[in-house]
Design a protein around this motif. Structure first.
Motif, PDB file in Angstrom:
ATOM      1  N   VAL A 120       7.287 -15.035 -23.713  1.00  0.00           N
ATOM      2  CA  VAL A 120       7.161 -16.161 -22.787  1.00  0.00           C
ATOM      3  C   VAL A 120       8.262 -17.161 -23.126  1.00  0.00           C
ATOM      4  CG1 VAL A 120       4.659 -15.913 -22.490  1.00  0.00           C
ATOM      5  CG2 VAL A 120       5.529 -17.425 -24.283  1.00  0.00           C
ATOM      6  N   GLY A 121       8.547 -18.046 -22.198  1.00  0.00           N
ATOM      7  CA  GLY A 121       9.561 -19.049 -22.499  1.00  0.00           C
ATOM      8  C   GLY A 121      10.217 -19.579 -21.254  1.00  0.00           C
ATOM      9  N   LYS A 167      14.869 -13.854 -22.920  1.00  0.00           N
ATOM     10  CA  LYS A 167      13.721 -12.944 -23.082  1.00  0.00           C
ATOM     11  C   LYS A 167      14.075 -11.487 -22.748  1.00  0.00           C
ATOM     12  CE  LYS A 167      11.054 -15.302 -20.328  1.00  0.00           C
ATOM     13  NZ  LYS A 167      12.055 -16.342 -20.024  1.00  0.00           N
ATOM     14  N   LEU A 198       1.878 -13.987 -28.692  1.00  0.00           N
ATOM     15  CA  LEU A 198       2.934 -14.453 -27.793  1.00  0.00           C
ATOM     16  C   LEU A 198       4.218 -14.692 -28.585  1.00  0.00           C
ATOM     17  CD1 LEU A 198       0.993 -17.119 -25.654  1.00  0.00           C
ATOM     18  CD2 LEU A 198       1.359 -14.699 -25.139  1.00  0.00           C
ATOM     19  N   HIS A 223       7.244 -16.920 -28.155  1.00  0.00           N
ATOM     20  CA  HIS A 223       7.779 -18.028 -27.357  1.00  0.00           C
ATOM     21  C   HIS A 223       9.276 -18.124 -27.642  1.00  0.00           C
ATOM     22  CE1 HIS A 223       7.628 -22.620 -26.282  1.00  0.00           C
ATOM     23  NE2 HIS A 223       8.589 -21.969 -25.676  1.00  0.00           N
ATOM     24  N   MET A 240      10.246 -26.608 -24.411  1.00  0.00           N
ATOM     25  CA  MET A 240       9.096 -26.101 -25.171  1.00  0.00           C
ATOM     26  C   MET A 240       7.807 -26.759 -24.686  1.00  0.00           C
ATOM     27  SD  MET A 240      10.737 -25.927 -29.008  1.00  0.00           S
ATOM     28  CE  MET A 240       9.263 -25.369 -29.883  1.00  0.00           C
ATOM     29  N   VAL A 244       6.687 -25.176 -21.407  1.00  0.00           N
ATOM     30  CA  VAL A 244       6.068 -23.865 -21.632  1.00  0.00           C
ATOM     31  C   VAL A 244       4.665 -24.034 -22.202  1.00  0.00           C
ATOM     32  CG1 VAL A 244       6.226 -21.701 -22.945  1.00  0.00           C
ATOM     33  CG2 VAL A 244       8.283 -22.678 -21.906  1.00  0.00           C
ATOM     34  N   ASP A 245       4.516 -24.923 -23.202  1.00  0.00           N
ATOM     35  CA  ASP A 245       3.195 -25.165 -23.809  1.00  0.00           C
ATOM     36  C   ASP A 245       2.181 -25.627 -22.765  1.00  0.00           C
ATOM     37  OD1 ASP A 245       4.071 -24.411 -26.295  1.00  0.00           O
ATOM     38  OD2 ASP A 245       4.541 -26.444 -26.974  1.00  0.00           O
ATOM     39  N   LEU A 261       1.172 -22.722 -20.619  1.00  0.00           N
ATOM     40  CA  LEU A 261       0.305 -21.808 -21.381  1.00  0.00           C
ATOM     41  C   LEU A 261      -1.123 -22.356 -21.441  1.00  0.00           C
ATOM     42  CD1 LEU A 261       2.644 -20.702 -24.330  1.00  0.00           C
ATOM     43  CD2 LEU A 261       1.987 -19.355 -22.326  1.00  0.00           C
ATOM     44  N   SER A 297      -3.517 -20.824 -24.796  1.00  0.00           N
ATOM     45  CA  SER A 297      -2.966 -21.580 -25.938  1.00  0.00           C
ATOM     46  C   SER A 297      -3.676 -21.252 -27.248  1.00  0.00           C
ATOM     47  CB  SER A 297      -3.000 -23.088 -25.661  1.00  0.00           C
ATOM     48  OG  SER A 297      -4.222 -23.471 -25.126  1.00  0.00           O
ATOM     49  N   VAL A 317       1.064 -17.473 -31.870  1.00  0.00           N
ATOM     50  CA  VAL A 317       2.404 -17.621 -31.284  1.00  0.00           C
ATOM     51  C   VAL A 317       3.469 -17.521 -32.381  1.00  0.00           C
ATOM     52  CG1 VAL A 317       3.966 -19.155 -30.003  1.00  0.00           C
ATOM     53  CG2 VAL A 317       1.531 -19.129 -29.436  1.00  0.00           C
ATOM     54  N   THR A 336       7.340 -18.526 -32.579  1.00  0.00           N
ATOM     55  CA  THR A 336       8.423 -19.203 -31.858  1.00  0.00           C
ATOM     56  C   THR A 336       9.760 -18.600 -32.285  1.00  0.00           C
ATOM     57  OG1 THR A 336       7.108 -21.235 -31.795  1.00  0.00           O
ATOM     58  CG2 THR A 336       9.460 -21.437 -31.303  1.00  0.00           C
TER      59      THR A 336
END
Length: 415
Positions: A200-201, A207, A277, A279, A292, A295-296, A299, A305, A309, A311
């Motif tokens: 995700v991102g 990606k 995930l 990220h 970021m 994206v958060d 999510l 969430s 994760v 990162t």
């Protein structure tokens, strides 16, 4: 031939200037992705947006002169406009007027490859169009939606609405069928207890490049926003030899149109089924922190969430080393997707994060039960395996998903 485009933004006085500029830069990138050229940029700061024309009357006149001066084809506004704002601006400016949402929808229409992707895009386009229908005849023809024969006593507007609503209902039915097939594939994966990672991102964080490097596949990758639209799932091997699945997903973006989030919900469900995930963050982008956050937030909206994760700060070869990395709330790693050593480090880190989400086991299995040992190698992450010929026993250490059927099966062999 590339179209000449003017981008227009209006910053409210309480809006952060850096965020506003970042959003405008992103709009310019979207224009480039849509094969347009940003010929000029026009901005204004106001207490509140002008309800009839979004920007003030004087600024509209300035825009009109600028359009004539540089012979612009399209004016793109950096916010979602109402139907009346589009109509008023179109009367006052000698260029085709669209907003940020329409531009994103246009890019999605160009990028969609699979049947599902195309249906989702058309549904999002029609959802956007319906409340803005008055005076949108030209937009309808752009969508390729043929208007049905007018019924007796019906106005063209009512016919348009009826046609669009019927088409949307048809698309939703088709999407529901595809979604149900996708759900059955996911159930099958769950039954087989296959571990799934999801990338995700923010859009253009790298990606698809990572998916290709980690799985040795050939997904489309390009330095453009929304290069990936249709979700891809590939198998990959972790350093221990354990096979997992890795899914790529559509990139997120600041102020992603709600019509798109709704239309692409079935695609985004892939994220909900993941065990971990990844990220992916473009560490070379000055707006990495706000990306970021975007994206958060998405999510959280997708209610994922709670998932572990990792990162992945990507593009380390392009970043300004004097600027510190944004803080990550989870495990993190700094890499370049083009360095093989970094890809191997990332695989190791993925395995570490996965172990934390699994249960450790240490078992002693009789040599004659080779079938169970074979299942352990296939269905669990084996970290150590020893054969004692004297005892005719296998000693195996590793990690297993707590809800995997094999977890119950090996409990009687636990050390």
């Amino acid at each position: 031939m590339e179209e000449k485009i003017i981008i227009v933004g209006c910053r409210l006085q309480d809006e952060d200037e850096e965020r506003f500029q970042s959003s405008l830069d992103e709009l310019a990138s979207l224009v480039k992705t849509a094969d347009g050229i940003v010929a000029a940029s026009l901005t204004q700061t106001r207490h509140k947006l002008e309800s009839s024309t979004y920007i003030g009357k004087g600024k509209v006149e300035e825009l009109s002169q600028l359009v004539e001066e540089i012979e612009a084809d399209i004016v793109v506004f950096n916010d979602e406009l109402t139907g009346s704002q589009i109509r008023n601006l179109s009367r006052m400016v000698e260029a085709f007027v669209i907003d940020r949402t329409q531009l994103i929808l246009d890019i999605f229409a160009k990028r969609a490859q699979t049947k599902e992707g195309k249906i989702q895009v058309e549904l999002a386009q029609l959802s956007y169009l319906l409340p803005r229908l008055t005076g949108q005849g030209a937009a309808l023809s752009r969508l390729g939606g043929g208007i049905g024969t007018r019924g007796p006593g019906e106005t063209k507007l009512e016919t348009d609405r009826r046609h669009i609503q019927k088409r949307m209902d048809d698309l939703k039915k088709q999407l529901a069928q595809i979604s149900s097939q996708r759900t059955s594939y996911r159930k099958q994966r769950k039954r087989n207890s296959v571990i799934q990672f999801a990338l995700v991102g923010y859009t253009n964080a790298g990606k698809s490049t990572l998916l290709n490097k980690l799985t040795n596949s050939q997904a489309f990758e390009e330095d453009l926003l929304f290069a990936t639209l249709d979700p891809l799932t590939r198998q990959m091997k972790l350093p221990s030899g354990y096979n997992v699945l890795l899914s790529d997903t559509v990139g997120f973006i600041q102020d992603l149109p709600t019509t798109l989030v709704a239309a692409f919900r079935s695609t985004l469900e892939e994220v909900k089924e993941a065990d971990v995930l990844l990220h992916v963050v473009d560490s070379s982008d000055a707006s990495a922190s706000s990306q970021m956050e975007t994206v958060d937030k998405l999510l959280q909206e997708l209610e994922v969430s709670h998932l572990p994760v990792l990162t992945v700060f990507n593009k380390k070869d392009q970043r300004n080393k004097e600027i510190p990395l944004p803080p990550a709330d989870s495990s993190s790693i700094l890499i370049s997707a083009f360095e093989d050593l970094d890809i191997e480090k990332l695989k190791g880190k993925m395995e570490e994060v996965l172990k934390e989400a699994m249960v450790f086991y240490h078992v002693k299995v009789p040599l004659k039960n080779g079938k169970l040992v074979s299942s352990l190698k296939k269905d669990t992450l084996v970290s150590e395996e020893t054969l004692s010929e004297e005892e005719e026993m296998f000693y195996v250490k590793g990690y297993v998903k707590e809800d995997h059927p094999i977890h119950g099966e090996i409990s009687k062999y636990m050390m």
